[in-house]
Design a protein around this motif. Structure first.
Motif, short mmCIF file in Angstrom:
data_model
loop_
_atom_site.label_atom_id
_atom_site.label_comp_id
_atom_site.label_asym_id
_atom_site.label_seq_id
_atom_site.Cartn_x
_atom_site.Cartn_y
_atom_site.Cartn_z
N PRO A 1 -10.41 71.89 7.21
CA PRO A 1 -11.41 70.81 7.17
C PRO A 1 -11.19 69.89 8.37
CG PRO A 1 -10.01 70.77 5.18
CD PRO A 1 -9.56 71.91 6.02
N PRO A 2 -12.28 69.40 8.95
CA PRO A 2 -12.16 68.63 10.19
C PRO A 2 -11.33 67.37 10.01
CG PRO A 2 -14.35 68.40 9.25
CD PRO A 2 -13.66 69.46 8.48
N ARG A 3 -10.50 67.07 11.00
CA ARG A 3 -9.75 65.82 11.00
C ARG A 3 -10.59 64.84 11.78
NH1 ARG A 3 -3.95 67.94 12.98
NH2 ARG A 3 -3.04 66.57 11.42
N LYS A 4 -11.12 63.89 11.07
CA LYS A 4 -12.10 62.98 11.65
C LYS A 4 -11.43 61.82 12.36
CE LYS A 4 -13.44 62.76 7.43
NZ LYS A 4 -12.75 63.99 7.01
N ARG A 5 -11.98 61.46 13.50
CA ARG A 5 -11.58 60.24 14.19
C ARG A 5 -12.83 59.43 14.43
NH1 ARG A 5 -7.09 63.12 17.23
NH2 ARG A 5 -5.23 62.08 16.44
N ASP A 6 -12.99 58.33 13.72
CA ASP A 6 -14.21 57.53 13.80
C ASP A 6 -13.83 56.07 13.98
OD1 ASP A 6 -16.52 56.06 13.31
OD2 ASP A 6 -17.38 57.66 12.09
N GLU A 7 -14.05 55.59 15.20
CA GLU A 7 -13.62 54.24 15.54
C GLU A 7 -14.33 53.17 14.71
OE1 GLU A 7 -13.69 53.57 19.75
OE2 GLU A 7 -12.47 51.75 19.60
N LEU A 8 -15.58 53.42 14.36
CA LEU A 8 -16.32 52.42 13.59
C LEU A 8 -15.75 52.27 12.18
CD1 LEU A 8 -18.75 50.47 13.92
CD2 LEU A 8 -20.12 52.17 12.71
N VAL A 9 -15.38 53.39 11.57
CA VAL A 9 -14.79 53.32 10.23
C VAL A 9 -13.44 52.61 10.31
CG1 VAL A 9 -14.11 54.64 8.20
CG2 VAL A 9 -16.00 55.44 9.61
N LEU A 10 -12.73 52.88 11.41
CA LEU A 10 -11.45 52.20 11.64
C LEU A 10 -11.66 50.69 11.76
CD1 LEU A 10 -8.49 53.00 12.05
CD2 LEU A 10 -8.92 53.02 14.51
#
Lengths: 196, 196
Positions: free
Chosen positions: A98-107
């Motif tokens: 499953p993709p490891r997500k990197r999302d600056e906005l969620v951070l």
DNA sequence: CCACATTATGTTAGTTATGACATATGTTTA
DNA sequence: TAAACATATGTCATAACTAACATAATGTGG
């Protein structure tokens, strides 16, 4: 259960093979194809594409023909080899993490309690708009596909089916994202009663 | 309109600052915190965390106290400095690019017309299950948060609000993802009439 | 008693990805 | 006429990230 086998190339390589399985393309065209709709879930710049194509060629997964042009620079038109098609098929059967997500906005959302709520709400509203715009793009892409492909877009053996699947994912993703931004904006504005 | 300013650190740095804004932690604890729920949208291994902490310390954004332990190895407990808190706040106001997604499964979906539909359907069903499991985790996380935080989880100034926002995003994301897998599986099985 | 897990912090070699540099031609726009 | 844009292919330095190596104490289960 599918097992993760030793990869013949990188994921970017498979992205390129997946494009070439549909039609022959130059590196330049592949780079541009790595936008809508495939590229919306796997992207690369030409500085990554050209070396990767060279590696794929060395590995025998693609071959190219030099096309001389008078009005424009010459180009190398790449096509899938039998080995390339086999590698692509084998990759489809490999296990996928499953993709490891990197999302600056969620951070940022995680630390949003430190921000000014009014400014943050406006920021979230702007992002909601951005994702609504992407949603509209995907939806019009699907409409165009329905015109072009007709019933074949529902047939699992048709290349159009692959485009269909990706567009569906994009539509769901963007709708959900934009809803979340809107919900968060309402919470920040204290009008969250409507959002609960 | 917010402008992208010269960053004081990397995005991983801001992730760490965002964690330390809540409570003091060692590098080891931070690495583990970079799982649920923050880490579900920004992750790193300890081999990235330790050097990043050292850089943040050099930049004056964090400070640490060496805590000697008799039963376990000594540890460095990091805390946010005033400069660190200011940098974190400034970052929140910076413009954020929409995430550039890299999702291998969606990439495979693009080429799925080359695969055996039955096997592919099974694969998609397994992924649907995986994402349903993640969904359940996020939902129970939200339940726990409701117990712990009560009404504060709706208050934009509360640190719990940040957790709330991230969990909401996770819930929406996983639900959408699992629905898409299920839809695709049905299409591949030719029972897509229900899915249209 | 040995193997393994947990806590705890680091380094290093290699891969992947980004942004800028580099070059060349022809067309369109201001 | 000059600038910008599209076509076309590459390289290079750096940044970001991964997987493995390295060390060391204690606790736990078989």
């Amino acid at each position: 259960m599918p097992v993760r086998a030793k990869a013949a190339t990188t994921t970017l390589g498979y992205a390129l093979l997946g494009l070439l399985a549909r039609e022959e393309r130059s590196g330049y065209e592949l780079t541009h194809a790595l936008k809508n709709p495939v590229g919306y879930f796997w992207f690369a710049q030409h500085s990554q594409v050209y070396p990767e194509l060279a590696r794929l060629e060395t590995a025998g997964l693609v071959a190219y023909t030099l096309v001389e042009q008078s009005d424009r620079p010459d180009k190398k038109v790449y096509r899938l080899t039998d080995a390339g098609r086999a590698a692509l098929r084998a990759w489809l059967n490999d296990a996928t993490e499953p993709p490891r997500k990197r999302d600056e906005l969620v951070l940022k959302a995680y630390s949003i309690w430190l921000a000014d709520p009014t400014a943050a709400a406006q920021m979230m509203r702007e992002h909601a708009q951005t994702h609504l715009a992407h949603l509209a793009e995907f939806q019009s892409g699907l409409s165009r596909l329905e015109q072009e492909a007709g019933e074949t877009l529902w047939q699992p053996e048709s290349p159009w089916f692959g485009v269909h699947a990706v567009l569906r994912r994009g539509i769901g993703y963007e709708r959900e994202y934009s809803d979340w931004c809107e919900w968060l904006a309402q919470c920040l504005e204290g009008t969250q009663e409507a959002a609960r």
